[in-house]
Structure formats: structure tokens, C-alpha cells
Design a protein around this motif. Structure first.
Motif: not given
Length: 354
Positions: A190-196
Motif C-alpha cells: 500500500v502507498p507510503k508503506r514499505t514491503a520487502a
């Protein structure tokens, strides 16, 4: 919305510092960093003071870090002076014999544990990733790729097995070829969130990055047909921004994941086993021949699998062993530090006696 907020900056979590000097690490290659402030990218290196002031490799910048920098705008370069305290960090034991942690990614909100639905699907390896993800401070999500290559029955069996070792962790099955399941994944990116994206080589991480970005930014290779094993394609860690505004980190495949720490999240990962352990008649039950052992009863009744329990014991031993090695290393480093201080003081004393 500021450029930094678009990169995931959260002023409610991070300490108040001068945001004019902030940037985020977008790529790491050896001792060189590519950082971005949301408007411009810079090639950066750490300052001499930073280099001399660090006592651990874990203090150096990694992908996803926020750093305080001086920007040389005309040259497109920057100097890193400080790493902002992290809200999450995924660490593993570095490959080789040396006792040393390796930072994989920092300030990640969601860890996408990617596995492919082929012969390389490994439940025990997935267990390790879930434990390490919880320990990092991020939220784990299981992503199963290559859904188009397996039957519904095989998929159902795989999900059933995974649910037993990843209790409460969302599972997304998708096909990068047909696009099925991609919308389900986007609910967690989702926007403004970081996924790795984390996982073994050849599970389809780079292909997934290309699809989510809508362009070929990562090189991909076919897996080996004889054993479904993948080959390295991604050679460094990199942060991408999707059109939706979500941040996505791609990482090189890890053939193995040696745990660095896990004490705080062990109970969460193995909550099913722990519930049986706590129900044993004796508090010091070894789960062998003792009467009233709830663990043995659970295994006999099928409530708990023998493989799950053996993995629980194995990872406990591994973490205890790793902790002992880290303590020994810390003691040796402390001893060497005071040795060096003593030598320096003796030199100064001799100099002043002259």
C-alpha cells in the motif's frame, strides 16, 4: 504530501530531526549507496567520523534506512553522517564461519516471504522466514508464486501445510503469468508503506517486481528443470516505488537463512507448540518419558506433528548456540578494546615521563 512522506517517512514514529538533510537508502552495492530525497538521487558514502565511530557492521546503512546527509547537489553526491534509529530491521547470520550479523533491509512494514509452488517448496525453510520476519518488527505475508503450474489439490495441500506453521499469517497464491492473485497481493502493498520481497533464488521475486512496476527493471532467468532450483538474477538490494505510491524492496535470493536472533518472537511463531508445552504436568518436562506430557499426547493424537515439534527443538538449539557465539564474540571484543586502551595509556605515560 512531502517527498519524504511519499518515500515512507513517518514523523509520528521517527524522532524529530532536520528533514532537509534526510534521504533514504535506495540501493546498496558494496561500500557505495544510492540515496534519494524523493526529488533527486545521489551516490553516497559514509563520512570518516561515521566510519571511525562504528563498532558493529550492523550500524552501517542498509537498504530502506533513513540517513542524515550533506548533499553535493552539483556533483550528484552525498556524505552520510548518521543512520536514523530503525523501526524494524531484518537480520540474518552472515554466510560463512564468522559470527556476524548481516542486515538485509530496514524500516520495512511488510515482509513478503516468497515461495514457488513447485518441488522447491520447503515448509521448514518457510518457518525460519516467519520467525525472522516477526523478530524484525515487520508483518509477515506468505506469497506463493507459479500458481499456474500446480493443480487446485496441490495448492490446497500446500496452504494447509503452511497454515500449520504460519499461524494467522495471510497467504496469497498468485501467478505472474496469468495475473491471477495479484490484486490480492496489492492489498498488502500500500502507498507510503514499505514491503520487502524475501525468499530463495528462483522463486519469482524479480518477475514479480517487473509486473508490479509495469516494466522490465529486473533481469530474470528460468529455473533448472531437473530440480526446480533457481539461479541468481538480482545481485543487489534495491528500493522501488510503485505507481500506487507503495515502496517495494527486492533482494537477492538466499539459498539458506541462518537465524541471528529470535528470542522475542519464538513464542509467537510457535504458539501452537508452546500451548502444549505449558500444559505439561511437570514444568521441567523433557517431553520424553515423563507422565502427563501434553506434547507427546498431542503428537500421538495428531494435534501436533512430529516434524513441527522437532523443528521447534532444532530452532531453539540453533538460537541458543548462536547466542553463545555472539556472547563470546562480544566478550573477546571488549577484552581487545581494553587491551588497546591500556597500550595507548602506557604509551602516553612513557611519553610524559620524558
Amino acid at each position: 504530501m512531502s517527498n519524504l512522506e511519499k518515500l515512507g517517512w513517518d514523523e509520528h514514529f521517527f524522532p524529530a530531526i532536520d528533514t532537509d538533510k534526510l534521504a533514504r537508502v535506495a540501493a546498496v552495492q558494496r561500500n557505495q549507496y544510492r540515496i534519494t530525497d524523493g526529488e533527486n538521487d545521489y551516490i553516497a558514502h559514509v563520512s570518516g567520523r561515521f566510519l571511525n565511530g562504528t563498532t558493529s557492521i550492523l550500524e552501517f546503512p542498509t537498504i530502506g534506512d533513513w540517513v542524515r546527509v550533506d548533499k553535493l547537489m552539483e556533483e550528484g553526491k552525498a556524505v552520510i553522517h548518521q543512520v536514523v534509529p530503525r523501526k524494524s530491521q531484518f537480520i540474518r547470520q552472515a554466510a560463512g564461519e564468522k559470527t556476524e550479523g548481516q542486515l538485509v533491509a530496514a524500516n520495512v512494514d511488510t515482509i513478503l516471504i516468497v515461495n514457488s509452488l513447485n518441488e522447491d517448496l520447503n515448509i521448514r525453510r518457510m518457518e525460519r522466514y516467519v520467525l525472522a520476519a516477526y523478530e524484525s518488527g515487520a508483518t509477515p505475508i506468505i506469497v506463493l508464486t507459479k500458481k499456474d503450474e500446480c493443480t487446485e489439490a496441490v495448492l490446497a495441500d500446500a496452504i494447509s501445510e503452511i497454515e500449520e506453521i504460519a499461524i494467522g499469517v495471510p497467504i496469497v497464491a498468485l501467478s505472474s503469468l496469468t495475473g491471477e492473485g495479484l490484486n490480492d497481493l496489492l492489498e498488502y502493498v500500500v502507498p507510503k508503506r514499505t514491503a520487502a520481497l524475501l525468499g530463495s533464488t528462483g522463486v519469482g521475486k524479480s518477475t514479480l517486481v517487473n509486473i508490479l512496476l509495469g516494466e522490465e527493471v529486473q533481469t530474470t532467468k528460468a529455473i533448472r528443470s531437473q530440480d526446480s532450483k533457481g539461479r541468481h538474477t538480482t545481485t543487489h538490494r534495491e528500493l522501488f516505488q510503485l505507481q500506487s505510491g507503495a515502496l517495494l524492496i527486492d533482494t537477492p535470493g538466499m539459498r539458506e537463512l541462518q537465524l541471528w536472533e529470535g528470542d522475542h518472537s519464538f513464542n509467537t511463531t510457535f504458539q501452537d507448540v508452546e500451548s502444549f508445552v505449558e500444559a505439561c504436568y511437570f514444568t521441567d518436562c523433557r517431553h520424553d518419558t515423563e507422565p502427563g506430557c501434553r506434547v507427546k499426547a498431542a503428537i500421538a493424537s495428531g494435534e501436533l506433528s512430529e516434524q513441527r515439534f522437532q523443528s521447534y527443538l532444532k530452532l531453539q538449539r540453533e538460537l541458543a548456540y548462536e547466542k553463545r557465539k555472539q556472547d563470546q564474540k562480544a566478550q573477546l571484543e571488549e577484552k581487545n578494546k581494553w587491551k588497546q586502551i591500556s597500550k595507548t595509556m602506557k604509551k602516553r605515560y612513557k611519553y610524559h615521563k620524558r
